[in-house]
Scaffold this motif. Structure first.
Motif, mmCIF file in Angstrom:
data_model
loop_
_atom_site.group_PDB
_atom_site.id
_atom_site.type_symbol
_atom_site.label_atom_id
_atom_site.label_comp_id
_atom_site.label_asym_id
_atom_site.label_seq_id
_atom_site.Cartn_x
_atom_site.Cartn_y
_atom_site.Cartn_z
ATOM 1 N N PRO A 57 0.826 -1.224 0.000
ATOM 2 C CA PRO A 57 0.000 0.000 0.000
ATOM 3 C C PRO A 57 0.850 1.259 0.000
ATOM 4 O O PRO A 57 2.053 1.240 0.280
ATOM 5 C CB PRO A 57 -0.798 -0.138 1.289
ATOM 6 N N GLU A 58 0.187 2.362 -0.278
ATOM 7 C CA GLU A 58 0.827 3.670 -0.173
ATOM 8 C C GLU A 58 0.570 4.200 1.233
ATOM 9 O O GLU A 58 -0.557 4.560 1.588
ATOM 10 C CB GLU A 58 0.265 4.624 -1.220
ATOM 11 N N LEU A 59 1.607 4.247 2.048
ATOM 12 C CA LEU A 59 1.472 4.629 3.462
ATOM 13 C C LEU A 59 1.548 6.148 3.602
ATOM 14 O O LEU A 59 2.457 6.788 3.065
ATOM 15 C CB LEU A 59 2.569 3.962 4.288
ATOM 16 N N VAL A 66 -2.087 -0.889 9.799
ATOM 17 C CA VAL A 66 -1.769 -1.821 8.721
ATOM 18 C C VAL A 66 -1.569 -3.192 9.341
ATOM 19 O O VAL A 66 -0.764 -3.349 10.266
ATOM 20 C CB VAL A 66 -0.504 -1.400 7.945
ATOM 21 N N MET A 67 -2.315 -4.171 8.838
ATOM 22 C CA MET A 67 -2.129 -5.557 9.276
ATOM 23 C C MET A 67 -1.462 -6.310 8.133
ATOM 24 O O MET A 67 -2.029 -6.437 7.047
ATOM 25 C CB MET A 67 -3.472 -6.194 9.645
ATOM 26 N N VAL A 68 -0.265 -6.797 8.384
ATOM 27 C CA VAL A 68 0.554 -7.373 7.327
ATOM 28 C C VAL A 68 1.158 -8.687 7.800
ATOM 29 O O VAL A 68 1.671 -8.782 8.920
ATOM 30 C CB VAL A 68 1.665 -6.383 6.898
ATOM 31 N N PRO A 69 1.098 -9.756 6.977
ATOM 32 C CA PRO A 69 1.808 -10.997 7.329
ATOM 33 C C PRO A 69 3.313 -10.776 7.295
ATOM 34 O O PRO A 69 3.823 -10.023 6.455
ATOM 35 C CB PRO A 69 1.353 -11.986 6.239
ATOM 36 N N ALA A 70 4.019 -11.421 8.172
ATOM 37 C CA ALA A 70 5.479 -11.289 8.190
ATOM 38 C C ALA A 70 6.100 -11.786 6.893
ATOM 39 O O ALA A 70 7.164 -11.316 6.484
ATOM 40 C CB ALA A 70 6.054 -12.061 9.379
ATOM 41 N N SER A 71 5.438 -12.703 6.217
ATOM 42 C CA SER A 71 5.972 -13.253 4.972
ATOM 43 C C SER A 71 5.992 -12.238 3.852
ATOM 44 O O SER A 71 6.676 -12.438 2.844
ATOM 45 C CB SER A 71 5.146 -14.468 4.547
ATOM 46 N N SER A 72 5.221 -11.117 3.997
ATOM 47 C CA SER A 72 5.204 -10.091 2.948
ATOM 48 C C SER A 72 6.377 -9.138 3.052
ATOM 49 O O SER A 72 6.641 -8.385 2.115
ATOM 50 C CB SER A 72 3.892 -9.299 3.021
ATOM 51 N N LEU A 73 7.089 -9.137 4.172
ATOM 52 C CA LEU A 73 8.199 -8.208 4.373
ATOM 53 C C LEU A 73 9.478 -8.822 3.823
ATOM 54 O O LEU A 73 10.418 -9.140 4.558
ATOM 55 C CB LEU A 73 8.330 -7.864 5.851
ATOM 56 N N THR A 74 9.522 -8.978 2.521
ATOM 57 C CA THR A 74 10.652 -9.644 1.873
ATOM 58 C C THR A 74 11.695 -8.676 1.341
ATOM 59 O O THR A 74 12.766 -9.107 0.940
ATOM 60 C CB THR A 74 10.134 -10.494 0.702
ATOM 61 N N TYR A 78 10.541 -2.275 1.744
ATOM 62 C CA TYR A 78 9.252 -2.385 2.424
ATOM 63 C C TYR A 78 9.412 -2.152 3.930
ATOM 64 O O TYR A 78 8.634 -1.414 4.557
ATOM 65 C CB TYR A 78 8.644 -3.761 2.187
ATOM 66 N N VAL A 79 10.414 -2.801 4.514
ATOM 67 C CA VAL A 79 10.620 -2.694 5.957
ATOM 68 C C VAL A 79 10.961 -1.261 6.357
ATOM 69 O O VAL A 79 10.447 -0.727 7.354
ATOM 70 C CB VAL A 79 11.722 -3.670 6.407
ATOM 71 N N LYS A 80 11.816 -0.611 5.570
ATOM 72 C CA LYS A 80 12.194 0.772 5.896
ATOM 73 C C LYS A 80 10.990 1.704 5.802
ATOM 74 O O LYS A 80 10.760 2.554 6.674
ATOM 75 C CB LYS A 80 13.297 1.237 4.954
ATOM 76 N N GLU A 81 10.205 1.560 4.726
ATOM 77 C CA GLU A 81 9.036 2.416 4.568
ATOM 78 C C GLU A 81 8.036 2.178 5.691
ATOM 79 O O GLU A 81 7.448 3.129 6.246
ATOM 80 C CB GLU A 81 8.377 2.159 3.217
ATOM 81 N N LEU A 82 7.829 0.899 6.045
ATOM 82 C CA LEU A 82 6.891 0.579 7.116
ATOM 83 C C LEU A 82 7.391 1.108 8.463
ATOM 84 O O LEU A 82 6.607 1.630 9.272
ATOM 85 C CB LEU A 82 6.690 -0.936 7.183
ATOM 86 N N GLY A 83 8.694 0.988 8.708
ATOM 87 C CA GLY A 83 9.250 1.486 9.959
ATOM 88 C C GLY A 83 9.150 3.000 10.074
ATOM 89 O O GLY A 83 8.795 3.543 11.136
ATOM 90 N N PRO A 123 14.957 -9.515 5.584
ATOM 91 C CA PRO A 123 14.712 -8.127 6.015
ATOM 92 C C PRO A 123 13.866 -8.026 7.285
ATOM 93 O O PRO A 123 14.139 -7.172 8.142
ATOM 94 C CB PRO A 123 13.978 -7.520 4.811
ATOM 95 N N PHE A 124 12.862 -8.889 7.425
ATOM 96 C CA PHE A 124 12.049 -8.863 8.633
ATOM 97 C C PHE A 124 12.872 -9.284 9.847
ATOM 98 O O PHE A 124 12.762 -8.686 10.928
ATOM 99 C CB PHE A 124 10.839 -9.783 8.474
ATOM 100 N N THR A 125 13.707 -10.309 9.701
ATOM 101 C CA THR A 125 14.557 -10.763 10.811
ATOM 102 C C THR A 125 15.519 -9.668 11.248
ATOM 103 O O THR A 125 15.747 -9.459 12.455
ATOM 104 C CB THR A 125 15.329 -12.026 10.393
#
Length: 370
Positions: A57-59, A66-74, A78-83, A123-125
């Motif tokens: 999504p556009e945050l 935002v509810m996101v499965p951990a498997s989507s943070l590949t 993505y992780v930086k934008e979400l953080g 990236p999630f780890t």
């Protein structure tokens, strides 16, 4: 005897019995595609704007949770934008297990690729290590579990059904099915099991109340986005489930290429590429082709037709209409009638020597008849 053979299957079928069983297959329509449809409609009843997206999504400040499965943070992007969005005041809920849209909630022991910490995307780890958030690997993965337990969220207890092989740890090292921390100006929540929010279980125990509490704890006011896109690659799934067959297939393809490819690498430079062949070489190759095809019968047929036509015309002009045409050919060519007849009628020669004699007689007859 024939009647007995036909009657025997009927007697066997008449003695059979059957048993009807009912198997629950799950929802249909939109609920089958979107496992969070009931949760979205529940939040909508409380005047929350809810969206469901199959991609990233556009945050912005208009998004509250935002509810996101951990498997989507590949991806690290993505992780930086979400953080960054979470630090500015967003609420990120990461579903550690059973958050993928492709999972079947009615299939016992359904495929879940995230059973150990090493199964998560790198990236999630790295993000979890950066925040000093630890996950404990346990044996609490029981599909037959039917009892609920107390889960704490922001000082409030909720009775929920949760089971997961990976559970977040709090500051004291105690396992918590739901771990929520302040993250900058926003909030980050880790949920060990996403099943309480899926269509099949959202109406059980305090599942809906927990979801509403998460929504109300979001610092931002705006839309809630459920990300159901799973970035698990088809090839990764295939490799994890059928790697022996994949290795055998790869070896088979390599062997087939080695066996059937004409060569590897460029042509040998010592081989003459532009060799010019003489005219007699072409004639020899053409003759060899016709000899292998039909013993050169195709080459002799036009010559024989021409000789027969001229021989009949010669017989008519000389007043010997009913004369033996082969005898006429033999007299004109100075050979025996048997040789003339053989030259005109024999179809396939056994060897090249006999063929050469046959062609020689035909050439003699051809030159003797005007």
């Amino acid at each position: 005897m024939k009647w007995l053979l036909m009657l025997f299957p009927l007697l066997v079928l008449a003695s059979c019995s059957y048993e009807e069983t009912t198997r629950e297959t799950g929802h249909k329509g939109k609920a089958r595609i979107n496992p969070y449809l009931a949760a979205e409609r529940f939040l909508s009843e409380f005047d929350y704007e809810v969206e469901n997206q199959s991609g990233w999504p556009e945050l912005s400040g208009q998004v509250s949770m935002v509810m996101v499965p951990a498997s989507s943070l590949t991806a690290r992007g993505y992780v930086k934008e979400l953080g960054d969005w979470t630090r500015r005041g967003g609420h990120t809920v990461v579903l550690l297990s059973h958050g993928e849209a492709y999972l079947n909630d009615w299939r016992k022991g359904g495929f879940n690729p995230f059973r150990t910490k090493d199964d998560f995307p790198e990236p999630f780890t790295e993000w979890m290590e950066e925040l000093d958030l630890e996950l404990e690997q346990t044996s609490r993965q029981d599909d037959d579990k039917t009892t609920a337990e107390k889960v704490e969220f922001l000082g409030q207890e909720y009775e929920v059904f949760m089971e997961s092989a990976l559970i977040p740890l709090d500051e004291q090292g105690e396992a918590k099915m739901v771990r929520s921390i302040a993250y900058g100006g926003g909030r980050l929540t880790l949920v060990a099991d996403a099943r309480p929010f899926r269509n099949r279980w959202i109406g059980d125990y305090d599942h809906a109340a927990l979801l509403l509490a998460m929504e109300e704890s979001s610092p931002y006011v705006g839309r809630t986005i459920f990300i159901r896109n799973v970035s698990l690659s088809f090839w990764k799934l295939l490799w994890s489930r059928a790697w022996p067959a994949m290795i055998a297939l790869i070896l088979l393809v390599v062997f087939w290429l080695w066996k059937n490819l004409p060569r590897f690498g460029p042509l040998d430079s010592r081989e003459a590429v532009g060799t010019t062949r003489a005219y007699d070489h072409h004639l020899e190759a053409l003759g060899d082709f016709h000899w292998r095809l039909d013993r050169a019968e195709g080459l002799l047929r036009p010559l024989r037709d021409s000789i027969i036509e001229r021989a009949h015309r010669l017989a008519l002009t000389s007043g010997h209409r009913d004369a033996d045409v082969f005898q006429l050919m033999a007299e004109r060519a100075g050979i025996s009638r048997e040789r003339a007849q053989r030259a005109m009628t024999f179809e396939r020669s056994k060897d090249q020597g006999a063929f050469n004699r046959l062609v020689a007689d035909l050439q003699t007859i051809h030159l003797s008849i005007p």
